[in-house]
Design an enzyme around this catalytic site. Sequence first.
Site, PDB file in Angstrom:
ATOM      1  N   GLY A   1      98.150 -96.253  -3.166  1.00 32.28           N
ATOM      2  CA  GLY A   1      96.817 -96.244  -2.537  1.00 32.28           C
ATOM      3  C   GLY A   1      96.818 -95.108  -1.535  1.00 32.28           C
TER       4      GLY A   1
ATOM      5  N   ILE B   1      93.976 -96.014   4.779  1.00 30.02           N
ATOM      6  CA  ILE B   1      95.262 -96.466   5.326  1.00 30.02           C
ATOM      7  C   ILE B   1      96.392 -95.648   4.711  1.00 30.02           C
ATOM      8  CG2 ILE B   1      96.836 -98.401   5.655  1.00 30.02           C
ATOM      9  CD1 ILE B   1      94.477-100.265   5.545  1.00 30.02           C
TER      10      ILE B   1
ATOM     11  N   HIS C   1      95.684-114.114   7.354  1.00 27.97           N
ATOM     12  CA  HIS C   1      94.947-112.966   7.908  1.00 27.97           C
ATOM     13  C   HIS C   1      93.467-113.180   7.631  1.00 27.97           C
ATOM     14  CE1 HIS C   1      94.026-109.065   9.328  1.00 27.97           C
ATOM     15  NE2 HIS C   1      93.671-108.573   8.142  1.00 27.97           N
TER      16      HIS C   1
HETATM   17  O1  TXD Z   1      95.756-106.268   8.015  1.00 25.49           O
HETATM   18  C1  TXD Z   1      95.488-106.042   6.824  1.00 25.49           C
HETATM   19  N1  TXD Z   1      96.327-106.396   5.862  1.00 25.49           N
HETATM   20  C2  TXD Z   1      94.168-105.353   6.467  1.00 25.49           C
HETATM   21  C3  TXD Z   1      94.186-104.822   5.056  1.00 25.49           C
HETATM   22  C4  TXD Z   1      93.739-104.349   7.450  1.00 25.49           C
HETATM   23  C5  TXD Z   1      92.818-103.402   7.085  1.00 25.49           C
HETATM   24  C6  TXD Z   1      92.447-103.114   5.674  1.00 25.49           C
HETATM   25  N2  TXD Z   1      92.958-104.071   4.738  1.00 25.49           N
HETATM   26  C7  TXD Z   1      92.876-103.790   3.295  1.00 25.49           C
HETATM   27  O2  TXD Z   1      93.696-102.681   2.914  1.00 25.49           O
HETATM   28  C8  TXD Z   1      91.507-103.435   2.822  1.00 25.49           C
HETATM   29  O3  TXD Z   1      90.666-104.570   2.769  1.00 25.49           O
HETATM   30  C9  TXD Z   1      91.829-102.873   1.460  1.00 25.49           C
HETATM   31  O4  TXD Z   1      92.028-103.932   0.553  1.00 25.49           O
HETATM   32  C10 TXD Z   1      93.174-102.161   1.688  1.00 25.49           C
HETATM   33  C11 TXD Z   1      93.082-100.673   1.794  1.00 25.49           C
HETATM   34  O5  TXD Z   1      92.175-100.336   2.786  1.00 25.49           O
HETATM   35  P1  TXD Z   1      91.710 -98.793   2.916  1.00 25.49           P
HETATM   36  O6  TXD Z   1      90.819 -98.689   4.096  1.00 25.49           O
HETATM   37  O7  TXD Z   1      92.887 -97.890   2.782  1.00 25.49           O
HETATM   38  O8  TXD Z   1      90.805 -98.663   1.591  1.00 25.49           O
HETATM   39  P2  TXD Z   1      90.397 -97.284   0.850  1.00 25.49           P
HETATM   40  O9  TXD Z   1      90.268 -96.175   1.817  1.00 25.49           O
HETATM   41  O10 TXD Z   1      89.260 -97.660  -0.055  1.00 25.49           O
HETATM   42  O11 TXD Z   1      91.683 -96.961  -0.062  1.00 25.49           O
HETATM   43  C12 TXD Z   1      92.022 -97.758  -1.147  1.00 25.49           C
HETATM   44  C13 TXD Z   1      92.603 -96.807  -2.197  1.00 25.49           C
HETATM   45  C14 TXD Z   1      91.553 -95.845  -2.768  1.00 25.49           C
HETATM   46  O12 TXD Z   1      91.991 -94.507  -2.607  1.00 25.49           O
HETATM   47  C15 TXD Z   1      91.457 -96.221  -4.237  1.00 25.49           C
HETATM   48  O13 TXD Z   1      91.253 -95.125  -5.110  1.00 25.49           O
HETATM   49  C16 TXD Z   1      92.830 -96.816  -4.463  1.00 25.49           C
HETATM   50  O14 TXD Z   1      93.083 -97.587  -3.294  1.00 25.49           O
HETATM   51  N3  TXD Z   1      92.903 -97.665  -5.636  1.00 25.49           N
HETATM   52  C17 TXD Z   1      94.019 -97.766  -6.373  1.00 25.49           C
HETATM   53  N4  TXD Z   1      95.215 -97.185  -6.202  1.00 25.49           N
HETATM   54  C18 TXD Z   1      96.150 -97.511  -7.142  1.00 25.49           C
HETATM   55  N5  TXD Z   1      95.933 -98.351  -8.191  1.00 25.49           N
HETATM   56  C19 TXD Z   1      94.725 -98.928  -8.364  1.00 25.49           C
HETATM   57  N6  TXD Z   1      94.484 -99.751  -9.408  1.00 25.49           N
HETATM   58  C20 TXD Z   1      93.698 -98.649  -7.418  1.00 25.49           C
HETATM   59  N7  TXD Z   1      92.398 -99.057  -7.284  1.00 25.49           N
HETATM   60  C21 TXD Z   1      91.937 -98.443  -6.179  1.00 25.49           C
END
Ligand code: TXD
Length: 319
Positions: free
Chosen positions: A10, A14, A176
Amino acid sequence: MSRKKIALIGAGNIGGTLAHLAAIKELGDIVLFDVVEGVPQGKALDLSQCGPIEGFDAKITGTNDYADIAGADVIIVTAGVARKPGMSRDDLLGINLKVMKAVGEGIKANAPDAFVICITNPLDAMVWALREFSGLPHNKVVGMAGVLDSARFSHFLAEEFQVSVRDVNSFVLGGHGDTMVPVVEYSTVAGIPIPDLIEQGRSTKERIDAIVQRTRSGGGEIVGLLKTGSAYYAPATSGIAMAEAYLNDQKRLLPCAAYVEGKYGVDGLYVGVPVVIGAGGVEQIVEIKLDDEAKANLQVSVDAVKELLVACKGIDPSL
Ligand code: TXD
């Protein structure tokens, strides 16, 4: 001795921040993975160009191919979708469960010896599903939530007591989500428990209760302000603290979503508890004494996580 290898599954808000922090701290070489073509490669190239300025030699690469995570020592998973205003973390379950399946299979095939830190929401269910799909040992798969929630709690407490954040230590247990359990009795300023500070008139129960509530809705507060996504600087900083504890065998005692078997009256579930993280991954689960209110709140949190797992099994019968 070759550098450690950190794979970030990802490369979004983050993921990019994780890579930046890991590079500046020189934790190892970094592989950014994403399904979107160009994003991991572009962010890796941009981050590499910080090297001459910061003075780090970490090799940072971007990829859309799981083979490139082979041999990773640490894997931090943020793949999936994040919340937008009006969405709960649980609303993300349907989409992100499918993502965890793909990620789990990628890890299983390419880096089965890694220490895996899951960040994707809904965290308590996604870390459990990721462990199931990857087949890694339970002590090598952990969820990041409590470090972030405790940091939010500590930040608000430091403001309330007008003290340095260095001297505030707080604990948030449980899931969480809105049912998380900020444990006031175990939260201290320079070792002085919060209840004693209330007794000294340094604050009131009402003000501390309001801080507990603001901590519970800490994620939603930022989602409401940003409107386009959720928090990422403190979540990334929290994930890096956990990665460092593993890579440098720090034996940190941190609140994390770990697989609990027997302690806290929980049997076979991922839930936020105090754990010791070192080179063996989750090396210990620490059972602290909870008063009846904290116990009841933790049970509510555990029940909420169990409901998420039922939903996961309804979506994917292989679980
Ligand atoms: O405390 C905690 N655990 C939380 C978690 C705190 C804040 C955010 N939280 C969660 O982290 C949030 O609800 C999301 O589920 C994740 C990632 O958050 P982020 O802000 O980094 O989301 P983005 O910017 O949308 O990035 C997600 C990336 C994006 O680039 C997509 O293209 C990619 O994930 N993505 C994938 N990567 C690999 N494989 C697959 N299948 C895939 N699908 C989407």
